[in-house]
Design a protein around this motif. Sequence first.
Motif, PDB file in Angstrom:
ATOM      1  N   SER A   1       5.803  -6.534 -36.887  1.00 29.04           N
ATOM      2  CA  SER A   1       6.364  -6.587 -38.236  1.00 29.04           C
ATOM      3  C   SER A   1       6.229  -7.984 -38.804  1.00 29.04           C
ATOM      4  O   SER A   1       5.860  -8.929 -38.096  1.00 29.04           O
ATOM      5  N   ASP A   2       6.548  -8.134 -40.093  1.00 27.85           N
ATOM      6  CA  ASP A   2       6.532  -9.436 -40.774  1.00 27.85           C
ATOM      7  C   ASP A   2       5.185 -10.138 -40.662  1.00 27.85           C
ATOM      8  O   ASP A   2       5.110 -11.374 -40.566  1.00 27.85           O
ATOM      9  N   GLY A   3       4.111  -9.347 -40.640  1.00 24.15           N
ATOM     10  CA  GLY A   3       2.784  -9.944 -40.618  1.00 24.15           C
ATOM     11  C   GLY A   3       2.376 -10.534 -39.289  1.00 24.15           C
ATOM     12  O   GLY A   3       1.396 -11.273 -39.207  1.00 24.15           O
ATOM     13  N   ARG A   4       3.106 -10.224 -38.206  1.00 23.53           N
ATOM     14  CA  ARG A   4       2.756 -10.763 -36.891  1.00 23.53           C
ATOM     15  C   ARG A   4       1.394 -10.228 -36.460  1.00 23.53           C
ATOM     16  O   ARG A   4       1.063  -9.071 -36.706  1.00 23.53           O
ATOM     17  N   ASP A   5       0.626 -11.060 -35.798  1.00 19.24           N
ATOM     18  CA  ASP A   5      -0.704 -10.683 -35.326  1.00 19.24           C
ATOM     19  C   ASP A   5      -0.566  -9.789 -34.098  1.00 19.24           C
ATOM     20  O   ASP A   5      -0.073 -10.237 -33.049  1.00 19.24           O
ATOM     21  N   PRO A   6      -0.984  -8.522 -34.164  1.00 18.56           N
ATOM     22  CA  PRO A   6      -0.834  -7.608 -33.020  1.00 18.56           C
ATOM     23  C   PRO A   6      -1.551  -8.107 -31.763  1.00 18.56           C
ATOM     24  O   PRO A   6      -1.052  -7.955 -30.652  1.00 18.56           O
ATOM     25  N   ASP A   7      -2.733  -8.716 -31.938  1.00 21.96           N
ATOM     26  CA  ASP A   7      -3.478  -9.200 -30.776  1.00 21.96           C
ATOM     27  C   ASP A   7      -2.707 -10.293 -30.053  1.00 21.96           C
ATOM     28  O   ASP A   7      -2.653 -10.331 -28.820  1.00 21.96           O
TER      29      ASP A   7
ATOM     30  N   GLN B   1      -1.229 -10.112 -26.272  1.00 18.17           N
ATOM     31  CA  GLN B   1      -1.605 -11.085 -25.253  1.00 18.17           C
ATOM     32  C   GLN B   1      -0.370 -11.646 -24.558  1.00 18.17           C
ATOM     33  O   GLN B   1      -0.352 -11.826 -23.339  1.00 18.17           O
ATOM     34  N   LEU B   2       0.669 -11.948 -25.353  1.00 19.80           N
ATOM     35  CA  LEU B   2       1.928 -12.409 -24.768  1.00 19.80           C
ATOM     36  C   LEU B   2       2.496 -11.344 -23.836  1.00 19.80           C
ATOM     37  O   LEU B   2       2.933 -11.627 -22.719  1.00 19.80           O
ATOM     38  N   LEU B   3       2.501 -10.128 -24.330  1.00 19.29           N
ATOM     39  CA  LEU B   3       3.078  -9.018 -23.593  1.00 19.29           C
ATOM     40  C   LEU B   3       2.342  -8.774 -22.283  1.00 19.29           C
ATOM     41  O   LEU B   3       2.950  -8.437 -21.253  1.00 19.29           O
ATOM     42  N   ALA B   4       1.022  -8.962 -22.296  1.00 22.58           N
ATOM     43  CA  ALA B   4       0.213  -8.711 -21.103  1.00 22.58           C
ATOM     44  C   ALA B   4       0.562  -9.670 -19.969  1.00 22.58           C
ATOM     45  O   ALA B   4       0.326  -9.359 -18.800  1.00 22.58           O
ATOM     46  N   GLY B   5       1.131 -10.821 -20.308  1.00 27.07           N
ATOM     47  CA  GLY B   5       1.478 -11.796 -19.281  1.00 27.07           C
ATOM     48  C   GLY B   5       2.879 -11.646 -18.729  1.00 27.07           C
ATOM     49  O   GLY B   5       3.313 -12.445 -17.892  1.00 27.07           O
ATOM     50  N   VAL B   6       3.601 -10.627 -19.195  1.00 21.39           N
ATOM     51  CA  VAL B   6       4.987 -10.427 -18.774  1.00 21.39           C
ATOM     52  C   VAL B   6       5.079  -9.160 -17.926  1.00 21.39           C
ATOM     53  O   VAL B   6       4.550  -8.113 -18.318  1.00 21.39           O
ATOM     54  N   PRO B   7       5.751  -9.228 -16.771  1.00 19.04           N
ATOM     55  CA  PRO B   7       5.903  -8.030 -15.946  1.00 19.04           C
ATOM     56  C   PRO B   7       6.607  -6.914 -16.716  1.00 19.04           C
ATOM     57  O   PRO B   7       7.563  -7.176 -17.449  1.00 19.04           O
ATOM     58  N   PRO B   8       6.159  -5.678 -16.566  1.00 20.83           N
ATOM     59  CA  PRO B   8       6.796  -4.560 -17.279  1.00 20.83           C
ATOM     60  C   PRO B   8       8.294  -4.462 -17.005  1.00 20.83           C
ATOM     61  O   PRO B   8       9.060  -4.054 -17.879  1.00 20.83           O
ATOM     62  N   GLU B   9       8.704  -4.854 -15.793  1.00 22.36           N
ATOM     63  CA  GLU B   9      10.127  -4.771 -15.457  1.00 22.36           C
ATOM     64  C   GLU B   9      10.967  -5.665 -16.359  1.00 22.36           C
ATOM     65  O   GLU B   9      12.097  -5.307 -16.735  1.00 22.36           O
TER      66      GLU B   9
END
Length: 278
Positions: free
Chosen positions: A51-57, A61-69
């Motif tokens: 939201s708010d114009g945030r870049d999905p990519d 990328q941030l999310l990919a570096g965080v454990p799903p737990e």
Amino acid sequence: MTVLRVFNNNVVLARDASGDEVILTGRGLGFQAKAGSPVDPSKVIRVFVPSDGRDPDHLAQLLAGVPPEMIQLVSRTLPELDDAEQVSHSATLVIALADHLNFATHRAARGLTVEYPLRAEVSHLYPDELRQARALLSAVNQHLEQPLPDSEEVALALHLVNAGMASGDLTFTYRMTGVIHQLVSVIEAEYGLDLGHDSVSVGRFITHLRYLFVRVSQHQQLVSESSPISDAIRSTYPDATIVAERLAGIIELRLGDELTADEVSYLALHVARIAEGR
């Protein structure tokens, strides 16, 4: 939904039925997936809508570096915080908090503790967010083998403040916090007061400043010409207007934009309320 980009086995960027780009998480969701292939809905655990114009990519990328737990822990805990409903569904906030906590756990494992320099300012200016951050940290620590130190609540509180202001990163929030602290100090010195965050008038003033800074950053200040209400405020509270003009000068120096007459007048109204203890 259709896969647009695979970040790792657990995170993919996809296009939903409405044509919007969304970030999907789930164990094995990205395994052997390719751009253009359909998403297996049975593997989707969480859908993040930027939201708010945030870049999905960038978010992915941030999310990919965080454990799903960690993502699941923050996602589950955040909506349970008192008064946090307005930001609990923010994809950006969940990702930012999970990313911060994940990095903090790595620091803690190496015996590194960060003492954040804005603890006094955050405690004074953002008591609600600090209380929420303390509850979040407590809930997260219950699931960690090595609990994080209390100092992390300061950074978590700033993320919550940042989410409430819909700002892209913490740079704006850090600057805003410093300016608010400076403005409150000027009022204390001018009137010989020792202002606490439990004062209703100070709380109103801080809230007003937070939204004023957003208006300034978005170039959406109140009307530039002095209105009748503005003139009435200046006439009724001449001393507070003088102080407000000093505050406006500080804001202009720090943020780089000159305040309109109406904005200065409403600052004066808040200054008057503080001075009168209302």
